[in-house]
Design a protein around this motif. Structure first.
Motif, PDB file in Angstrom:
ATOM      1  N   TYR A 124     -11.728   9.695  -9.320  1.00 33.34           N
ATOM      2  CA  TYR A 124     -13.018  10.183  -9.809  1.00 33.34           C
ATOM      3  C   TYR A 124     -12.917  11.613 -10.333  1.00 33.34           C
ATOM      4  O   TYR A 124     -13.504  11.944 -11.369  1.00 33.34           O
ATOM      5  CB  TYR A 124     -14.064  10.086  -8.697  1.00 33.34           C
ATOM      6  CG  TYR A 124     -14.377   8.665  -8.297  1.00 33.34           C
ATOM      7  CD1 TYR A 124     -15.341   7.938  -8.965  1.00 33.34           C
ATOM      8  CD2 TYR A 124     -13.675   8.042  -7.262  1.00 33.34           C
ATOM      9  CE1 TYR A 124     -15.631   6.625  -8.606  1.00 33.34           C
ATOM     10  CE2 TYR A 124     -13.939   6.728  -6.903  1.00 33.34           C
ATOM     11  CZ  TYR A 124     -14.921   6.020  -7.585  1.00 33.34           C
ATOM     12  OH  TYR A 124     -15.186   4.721  -7.242  1.00 33.34           O
ATOM     13  N   VAL A 159     -20.978  15.625 -10.007  1.00 32.31           N
ATOM     14  CA  VAL A 159     -20.426  14.346 -10.432  1.00 32.31           C
ATOM     15  C   VAL A 159     -20.882  13.291  -9.432  1.00 32.31           C
ATOM     16  O   VAL A 159     -20.682  13.441  -8.228  1.00 32.31           O
ATOM     17  CB  VAL A 159     -18.891  14.376 -10.493  1.00 32.31           C
ATOM     18  CG1 VAL A 159     -18.344  13.013 -10.888  1.00 32.31           C
ATOM     19  CG2 VAL A 159     -18.411  15.449 -11.459  1.00 32.31           C
ATOM     20  N   ASP A 160     -21.516  12.254  -9.913  1.00 28.10           N
ATOM     21  CA  ASP A 160     -21.914  11.113  -9.096  1.00 28.10           C
ATOM     22  C   ASP A 160     -21.198   9.882  -9.622  1.00 28.10           C
ATOM     23  O   ASP A 160     -21.572   9.321 -10.653  1.00 28.10           O
ATOM     24  CB  ASP A 160     -23.435  10.900  -9.147  1.00 28.10           C
ATOM     25  CG  ASP A 160     -24.188  11.975  -8.380  1.00 28.10           C
ATOM     26  OD1 ASP A 160     -23.705  12.360  -7.311  1.00 28.10           O
ATOM     27  OD2 ASP A 160     -25.233  12.436  -8.867  1.00 28.10           O
ATOM     28  N   ARG A 190     -15.882  16.035 -23.634  1.00 28.70           N
ATOM     29  CA  ARG A 190     -17.195  16.603 -23.930  1.00 28.70           C
ATOM     30  C   ARG A 190     -17.078  17.895 -24.731  1.00 28.70           C
ATOM     31  O   ARG A 190     -17.853  18.140 -25.662  1.00 28.70           O
ATOM     32  CB  ARG A 190     -17.936  16.843 -22.625  1.00 28.70           C
ATOM     33  CG  ARG A 190     -19.330  17.430 -22.791  1.00 28.70           C
ATOM     34  CD  ARG A 190     -20.083  17.363 -21.492  1.00 28.70           C
ATOM     35  NE  ARG A 190     -21.453  17.813 -21.591  1.00 28.70           N
ATOM     36  CZ  ARG A 190     -22.405  17.496 -20.733  1.00 28.70           C
ATOM     37  NH1 ARG A 190     -22.134  16.684 -19.714  1.00 28.70           N
ATOM     38  NH2 ARG A 190     -23.636  17.945 -20.880  1.00 28.70           N
ATOM     39  N   LYS A 234     -18.767  11.842  -4.850  1.00 28.10           N
ATOM     40  CA  LYS A 234     -19.702  12.925  -5.127  1.00 28.10           C
ATOM     41  C   LYS A 234     -18.924  14.236  -5.168  1.00 28.10           C
ATOM     42  O   LYS A 234     -18.219  14.568  -4.216  1.00 28.10           O
ATOM     43  CB  LYS A 234     -20.803  12.994  -4.066  1.00 28.10           C
ATOM     44  CG  LYS A 234     -21.733  11.781  -4.065  1.00 28.10           C
ATOM     45  CD  LYS A 234     -22.834  11.930  -3.032  1.00 28.10           C
ATOM     46  CE  LYS A 234     -23.772  10.724  -3.049  1.00 28.10           C
ATOM     47  NZ  LYS A 234     -24.860  10.842  -2.045  1.00 28.10           N
ATOM     48  N   ALA A 239     -13.435  12.840 -14.101  1.00 29.13           N
ATOM     49  CA  ALA A 239     -14.432  13.872 -14.387  1.00 29.13           C
ATOM     50  C   ALA A 239     -13.837  14.974 -15.255  1.00 29.13           C
ATOM     51  O   ALA A 239     -14.467  15.455 -16.212  1.00 29.13           O
ATOM     52  CB  ALA A 239     -14.974  14.448 -13.082  1.00 29.13           C
ATOM     53  N   PHE A 256     -19.026   8.031 -11.734  1.00 29.35           N
ATOM     54  CA  PHE A 256     -18.460   8.319 -13.051  1.00 29.35           C
ATOM     55  C   PHE A 256     -19.454   9.061 -13.940  1.00 29.35           C
ATOM     56  O   PHE A 256     -19.185   9.258 -15.133  1.00 29.35           O
ATOM     57  CB  PHE A 256     -18.020   7.023 -13.740  1.00 29.35           C
ATOM     58  CG  PHE A 256     -16.887   6.341 -13.033  1.00 29.35           C
ATOM     59  CD1 PHE A 256     -15.715   7.015 -12.751  1.00 29.35           C
ATOM     60  CD2 PHE A 256     -16.997   5.013 -12.641  1.00 29.35           C
ATOM     61  CE1 PHE A 256     -14.671   6.384 -12.103  1.00 29.35           C
ATOM     62  CE2 PHE A 256     -15.948   4.374 -11.999  1.00 29.35           C
ATOM     63  CZ  PHE A 256     -14.782   5.071 -11.726  1.00 29.35           C
ATOM     64  N   ASP A 257     -20.590   9.466 -13.391  1.00 29.68           N
ATOM     65  CA  ASP A 257     -21.613  10.179 -14.163  1.00 29.68           C
ATOM     66  C   ASP A 257     -21.438  11.683 -13.998  1.00 29.68           C
ATOM     67  O   ASP A 257     -21.283  12.191 -12.882  1.00 29.68           O
ATOM     68  CB  ASP A 257     -23.016   9.762 -13.722  1.00 29.68           C
ATOM     69  CG  ASP A 257     -23.270   8.284 -13.979  1.00 29.68           C
ATOM     70  OD1 ASP A 257     -22.724   7.764 -14.962  1.00 29.68           O
ATOM     71  OD2 ASP A 257     -24.004   7.670 -13.189  1.00 29.68           O
ATOM     72  N   LEU A 258     -21.484  12.371 -15.126  1.00 34.65           N
ATOM     73  CA  LEU A 258     -21.285  13.822 -15.152  1.00 34.65           C
ATOM     74  C   LEU A 258     -22.609  14.491 -15.468  1.00 34.65           C
ATOM     75  O   LEU A 258     -23.260  14.184 -16.469  1.00 34.65           O
ATOM     76  CB  LEU A 258     -20.244  14.164 -16.226  1.00 34.65           C
ATOM     77  CG  LEU A 258     -19.574  15.524 -16.161  1.00 34.65           C
ATOM     78  CD1 LEU A 258     -18.668  15.623 -14.947  1.00 34.65           C
ATOM     79  CD2 LEU A 258     -18.748  15.760 -17.429  1.00 34.65           C
ATOM     80  N   HIS A 259     -23.047  15.410 -14.615  1.00 38.73           N
ATOM     81  CA  HIS A 259     -24.278  16.175 -14.831  1.00 38.73           C
ATOM     82  C   HIS A 259     -23.890  17.642 -14.880  1.00 38.73           C
ATOM     83  O   HIS A 259     -23.440  18.207 -13.879  1.00 38.73           O
ATOM     84  CB  HIS A 259     -25.282  15.916 -13.718  1.00 38.73           C
ATOM     85  CG  HIS A 259     -25.576  14.461 -13.500  1.00 38.73           C
ATOM     86  ND1 HIS A 259     -26.470  13.753 -14.270  1.00 38.73           N
ATOM     87  CD2 HIS A 259     -25.067  13.561 -12.597  1.00 38.73           C
ATOM     88  CE1 HIS A 259     -26.526  12.506 -13.848  1.00 38.73           C
ATOM     89  NE2 HIS A 259     -25.678  12.358 -12.841  1.00 38.73           N
ATOM     90  N   GLN A 304     -13.497  13.708 -18.717  1.00 37.37           N
ATOM     91  CA  GLN A 304     -14.791  13.713 -19.402  1.00 37.37           C
ATOM     92  C   GLN A 304     -15.156  15.110 -19.883  1.00 37.37           C
ATOM     93  O   GLN A 304     -15.752  15.275 -20.954  1.00 37.37           O
ATOM     94  CB  GLN A 304     -15.872  13.178 -18.461  1.00 37.37           C
ATOM     95  CG  GLN A 304     -15.769  11.685 -18.188  1.00 37.37           C
ATOM     96  CD  GLN A 304     -16.840  11.200 -17.224  1.00 37.37           C
ATOM     97  OE1 GLN A 304     -17.926  11.748 -17.142  1.00 37.37           O
ATOM     98  NE2 GLN A 304     -16.510  10.167 -16.464  1.00 37.37           N
TER      99      GLN A 304
END
Length: 844
Positions: free
Chosen positions: A186, A484-485, A197, A462, A190, A487-490, A193
């Motif tokens: 993960y 990071v949650d 990005r 997380k 991240a 595979f989601d990047l905030h 990503q």
């Protein structure tokens, strides 16, 4: 009975001499393994004494905080009325020395019951030597793998708080392993990503020379595949050769064009790398940090880090507060925990005093503690609870164990083995395999109101995203910029301070992105991130940055000068407003005027012998046809329309046939007149008189008229843009739908012209003083030469210039006929009237 002088048989089983760890009795004992000390003892390799694992030295503050997080969690659970009511948890915590052999020894001591002596009659197992059903530990992935394989036959669950290797997710190999730390997959994804990005396409990597580093690079490369991101280099660091490895990596970083460097290794290795970069004066790189060093307080405080690595962007273990934990740590005191050897050692190191009663014997250099020491004002990694990361993982591991015990003790037990008669409500009969089953199904809400459950061996990933930023005091601070949650990047991009000190994202590319209007062209033998930018060809565009290929414009469109957009093609044709059109129009009007002037002269002097000779009617008809030839050239100028496309070719073909027919008949008349002067040929002119001459001209012309009617009826020319010719300007021309029709029109004109030329050539040496056949011969030579040259010139001329070639051919041939035939006559009529007599014309 033994031999005289013999000693009582003693041995060590699963224990470390002089280091019993931290123990608290309870109904159920939970084991704990922590890498508290990092300096292993010197081993005796001479084999002259019994081998043993001696205690390590060099206590670290942060692992000590992990230990007391476990102690705090167990005390919190023991005070809970809802979780394990009526059951007291105990703990037995050992130091694994951050080395697998020490970890195995300590783990076996925990699961086998710690006995420091053995004999033929072993003493009964005390409360402190009962085997533990579960162990929280295995700090590193290597240690966790070894411990899991060792404990798997015993079905003892192992819950790790920092082991992150993806290999540990394999339940077939590690069926008894659990962790509260997310898999490294993960964090590697991240970081990938982040690279995608921020459009970093050329990245260097410095990794640990082990599975931790290699796995990270593998996952990173899998994630960036297809995103045009490449690794410029991969350098490895090995702790046993860290100085040389760090120097080599620093030299590679300095020589590379990569401005973003991914570092996946331990903070001690990173510290040496920064030292080497500082010596090489490399201070303009943007570092991407793994969780192993992104939150390292030691690195943050180093002056060399401020020079080399400000702006670090890293992935960190998720931080979460633990209510009451800071107060718990501040209130720790050896006087209230007299049997806590860990706290005693920390206390003496922190305050520089000794708590031992025989201080003069063991630590004569340290004064005795006076009892007023307190942790209230101590600021170090042990007392710092601002960001609890691994500490929180330990806390979660204890609660996961407690909830699995709670499920096991409060519900009917399903026997897993034949003959097992244990009762789940009895803490004394807890079996490790039962606890292992319950851990797989555990699902609860943490005191921080977060759901917790295991997905196989793992927990939902997380992470925090952190950024090392400069402060006004000239130091670095760690700032939370996202999370990071899974595979989601905030990410809050505006909060990032980059290595340049500004908010502008650094650029790290092998080749600058190709601007619109160009396309990428890979360099042979180099990664896809290294390329050249090739301008798009005419008629092709690319309207985005970094286009792989240029797109062909639709036929009705063409590329602009920058090759960015397709614009409508401009219709181009030979117009009256341009220079060429004006010139050709002027030449055509001049020809019309000159022909009209000759016509007037001939009309005024129509009774003179020069005009009457050789049929004046044909001369006037020839002048009329020449005027039509000059006029039809004007139809080829201007915007083509349906009517003009049909009329121009018909007018051109009929006018020239009329003209050439007149010349052919005039030549025939000359030949007939010469033949009639011979004996016996007097009747020849009677059969080819004026009526027959006019009829011949009409016949020849009607044939062309019929050809034109058939052609224009079946497949007439139509105005169409010539889209096959490249360029922004597209010629609007009369497209020949039937080339055969146009060829027949030209062929017929050529046939009459060649016939006229042949007849005129035969009559060129007739003995008249003024022989018109000679003039016709010259005119037809010019006519044929012009139209023979016309065909290849017309075919090869681009766009509107094909029309100009045809107009030029019409005008040139018309002028040739006009000048060659009528100029000598006008010269005699106007300037030599004395020669305009029948006698002079008939003279030989």
């Amino acid at each position: 009975m033994g031999l005289p002088g013999a000693h009582t048989l003693t041995c060590t089983q699963w224990s470390t001499p002089g280091d019993k760890g931290l123990f608290q009795d309870g109904d159920i004992i939970i084991g704990g393994l922590f890498s508290l000390r990092f300096i292993p003892p010197a081993l005796n390799q001479d084999f002259n004494e019994q081998p043993s694992y001696k205690a390590c030295t060099g206590m670290e503050n942060l692992p000590l905080q992990y230990i007391y997080a476990m102690v705090f969690a167990i005390e919190e659970i023991n005070q809970s009325e809802s979780l394990l009511p009526g059951v007291k948890l105990g703990y037995y915590i050992r130091d694994s020395c951050a080395l697998p052999p020490w970890a195995i020894q300590a783990a076996l001591a925990l699961v086998g019951g710690d006995r420091s002596s053995c004999s033929t009659s072993a003493p009964p197992v005390s409360a402190g030597s009962r085997p533990v059903p579960l162990i929280i530990g295995g700090a590193s992935s290597i240690t966790a793998q070894i411990l899991s394989r060792t404990l798997a036959p015993l079905s003892v669950p192992l819950i790790s708080y920092t082991a992150s290797c993806p290999c540990l997710s394999d339940r077939r190999q590690f069926p008894n392993f659990f962790r509260t730390m997310a898999s490294d997959v993960y964090q590697a994804r991240a970081i990938a990503q982040l690279a995608i990005r921020f459009k970093w396409t050329w990245i260097g990597a410095v990794i640990a020379n082990n599975n931790y580093g290699f796995m990270a690079v593998k996952v990173f490369q899998e994630e960036i595949r297809g995103a045009d991101v490449c690794l410029a280099f991969v350098e490895t660091l090995e702790r046993q050769n860290i100085v040389n490895d760090a120097r080599r990596a620093a030299l590679t970083i300095k020589a590379s064009k990569a401005k973003v460097i991914l570092v996946f290794t331990w903070y001690t290795d990173v510290r040496e790398l920064f030292q080497q970069l500082d010596e090489l004066n490399v201070t303009d790189r943007q570092f991407l940090a793994s969780e192993a060093w992104s939150t390292s307080g030691n690195l943050l405080q180093l002056p060399v880090t401020f020079k080399v690595a400000h702006g670090v962007l890293g992935v960190a273990i998720r931080s979460s507060p633990i209510a009451g934990f800071e107060s718990f740590l501040k209130n720790l005191n050896p006087s209230r925990r007299p049997h806590d050897d860990f706290l005693r050692e920390f206390w003496e190191k922190e305050f520089g005093c000794t708590l031992s009663s025989n201080a003069l014997l063991h630590k004569a250099a340290l004064p005795p503690c006076n009892g007023s020491e307190t942790l209230e004002e101590v600021q170090n990694l042990f007392t710092d609870t601002s960001q609890l990361r691994v500490t929180y993982n330990v806390y979660l591991a204890v609660f996961a164990a407690a909830h699995s015990l709670h499920s096991l003790l409060s519900c009917p037990n399903t026997h897993s083995y034949p003959g097992d008669t244990s009762n789940c409500s009895s803490p004394e009969n807890i079996k490790s395999y039962q606890l292992l089953q319950q851990l797989s199904k555990v699902n609860f809400t943490t005191p921080q109101r977060e759901p917790f459950y295991f997905q196989g061996a793992d927990v939902p990933a997380k992470y925090d995203l952190v950024n090392w930023q400069k402060t006004a005091e000239g130091t670095l601070k760690m700032v939370l910029i996202g999370r990071v949650d899974g595979f989601d990047l905030h990410l809050n991009e505006s909060a990032i301070q980059w290595s340049s000190g500004s908010s502008k994202v650094p650029i790290s590319v092998c080749s600058t992105s190709c601007p619109p209007g160009t396309r990428k062209a890979s360099r042979k033998g180099e990664p896809v991130c290294c390329f050249d930018c090739i301008p798009c060809a005419d008629g092709e565009v690319s309207n985005t940055t970094g286009s792989l290929q240029c797109e062909q414009c639709q036929p009705e469109f063409w590329s602009d000068e920058e090759h960015i957009v397709c614009v409508p093609r401009q219709l181009d044709y030979l117009s009256f407003n341009e220079t060429l059109g004006i010139t050709l129009t002027a030449v055509a009007v001049s020809g019309i005027t000159l022909t009209a002037a000759v016509f007037v002269v001939f009309l005024r002097y129509r009774q003179t012998p020069m005009v009457r000779a050789n049929n004046s009617e044909l001369s006037f008809l020839l002048l009329l046809s020449l005027k039509l030839c000059f006029l039809c050239s004007l139809v080829f100028i201007g915007r083509p329309a349906v009517w003009s496309c049909r009329f121009q070719q018909a007018a051109f073909g009929i006018s020239f046939v009329l003209c050439v027919s007149c010349l052919q008949v005039k030549t025939i008349v000359v030949l007939a007149a010469f033949r009639s002067a011979r004996p016996g040929a007097g009747t020849l002119m009677k059969w080819f008189g004026p009526r027959q001459q006019r009829g011949s001209v009409c016949f020849f012309t009607c044939v062309q008229v019929i050809i034109c009617i058939i052609w224009l009826s079946l497949s007439p020319p139509v105005p169409e843009p010539d889209l096959d010719v490249p360029g922004l300007k597209v010629t609007l021309k009369c497209a020949m739908a039937s080339v055969a029709g146009f060829a027949m029109v030209l062929g017929y004109i050529g046939l009459l012209g060649c016939t006229s030329l042949l007849l005129a050539f035969l009559a060129r040496k007739l003995p008249d003083n003024f022989n018109e056949a000679k003039l016709i011969t010259f005119s037809m030579l010019i006519f044929c030469a012009v139209w023979v040259a016309f065909v290849p010139a017309y075919v090869s001329s681009p766009g509107k210039y094909s029309n100009a070639v045809e107009i030029f051919a019409i005008l040139a041939s018309s002028y040739g006929l006009l000048v060659c035939i009528f100029a000598p006559k006008c010269f005699i009529i106007l300037l030599r009237p004395e020669k305009n007599t029948k006698k002079n014309l008939m003279a030989r």
